[in-house]
Design an enzyme around this catalytic site. Sequence first.
Site, PDB file in Angstrom:
ATOM      1  N   GLN A  23       0.803  -1.222   0.000  1.00 39.93           N
ATOM      2  CA  GLN A  23       0.000   0.000   0.000  1.00 39.93           C
ATOM      3  C   GLN A  23       0.838   1.275   0.000  1.00 39.93           C
ATOM      4  OE1 GLN A  23      -3.093  -0.092  -0.536  1.00 39.93           O
ATOM      5  NE2 GLN A  23      -3.656  -2.203  -0.045  1.00 39.93           N
TER       6      GLN A  23
ATOM      7  N   THR B 215       7.299 -19.974 -15.081  1.00 41.04           N
ATOM      8  CA  THR B 215       7.943 -19.025 -15.989  1.00 41.04           C
ATOM      9  C   THR B 215       7.623 -17.591 -15.587  1.00 41.04           C
ATOM     10  OG1 THR B 215       7.769 -20.618 -17.792  1.00 41.04           O
ATOM     11  CG2 THR B 215       8.098 -18.311 -18.410  1.00 41.04           C
TER      12      THR B 215
ATOM     13  N   HIS C 115      -0.514  -4.366  -8.923  1.00 41.23           N
ATOM     14  CA  HIS C 115      -1.900  -3.913  -9.169  1.00 41.23           C
ATOM     15  C   HIS C 115      -2.411  -2.932  -8.121  1.00 41.23           C
ATOM     16  CE1 HIS C 115      -4.517  -6.261  -6.294  1.00 41.23           C
ATOM     17  NE2 HIS C 115      -3.405  -6.951  -6.168  1.00 41.23           N
TER      18      HIS C 115
ATOM     19  N   SER D 262       3.456  -4.918  -4.758  1.00 41.68           N
ATOM     20  CA  SER D 262       2.426  -5.498  -5.615  1.00 41.68           C
ATOM     21  C   SER D 262       2.069  -4.517  -6.722  1.00 41.68           C
ATOM     22  CB  SER D 262       1.173  -5.811  -4.782  1.00 41.68           C
ATOM     23  OG  SER D 262       0.129  -6.297  -5.603  1.00 41.68           O
TER      24      SER D 262
ATOM     25  N   CYS E  42      -9.547  -9.164   0.721  1.00 40.86           N
ATOM     26  CA  CYS E  42      -9.387 -10.590   1.012  1.00 40.86           C
ATOM     27  C   CYS E  42     -10.231 -11.044   2.198  1.00 40.86           C
ATOM     28  CB  CYS E  42      -7.913 -10.906   1.286  1.00 40.86           C
ATOM     29  SG  CYS E  42      -6.861 -10.655  -0.158  1.00 40.86           S
TER      30      CYS E  42
END
Length: 329
Positions: A153, A204, A171, A169, A280
Amino acid sequence: MTDRVYLDHAATTPLRPEAKAAMEEGFALWANPSSPHGEGRKAKNALEDARARIKAACEWDGEVIFTSGASEALWIALNRAKATRRIVSAVEHDAVFRAAPDAEISSDESTFDASTILAVQHVNSETGVINPVGAMAEALGPTGAVLLSDCSQSAGKLKLPKADMLVVSAHKLGGPIGIGALLVRDWNLLEPTGGHERGYRQGTENMPGALGFASALEAGEWATTAEERSGFASALGEAKLTFGDQTDYIFALAHPTMSAQALLIRLDAMGIAVSAGSACSSGTLKKSRVLDAFGVSDEVAARTIRVSLGWNTTTADLDRFIEAWKSLT
């Protein structure tokens, strides 16, 4: 009303155009970065260029392990660390507790030593509280304990703290879903088990995602200024729960009488998207574990929603939320 206001950026944020363009370039480099032929080497060069750009954007002089997101990065850090005693703060994201379900919740630094890994998030995803991770790193230095900080965040928004390991992260900052990174000060902190990314993960690498990730980090600019976001915070008045040093882009708001679930429905019908906490865990009707740890009463927590701003939030969006909030209070 056909136009909507999206104020749930702490859950995920729209893809920046710069990130989309970079990913389209990456899709043209379709080969596996681990393949030794010319096509593979070209893809590998693009991947390593993205890695270097992410290091530069984060002002990180250690190593970068690409992952599928913050949850995998946290799992690697907490399960591959050579430190065996795992301690976490009570207000960590659910992903931390899923990665280390047997972790201790403690703040007694006198018991920390080189066998300890401590997880403390940089910015809390439900309240916007900024933890003094840099100061904690300095204090822990003499103990030899490893400090891990979830910066999901804060990356792309605040200067990242100096710690042994950081989690980022894509996104959450305008990059694509499905790509994140574990920033590691020294390879010696982790135990590899084989595979890609120097043996720290399977699968990958997501090279187009890495390019989008790097471009989103480099973009930086927001549609609102810090002054405008500060004005928005002031306009929220006593509804905004205050816990000390907090960001100007994540707010916990308590309605005087209406439940959080009713608020979400009413605001959604008015064309405004917010949440009741972490994406979540917000699908449940249980009291937020995080708000409980911050000392918020059950009665107030049941009336609390999260409003979070992002790179494309406009002043018009903020004005519209304030107008809607006033009409509901």
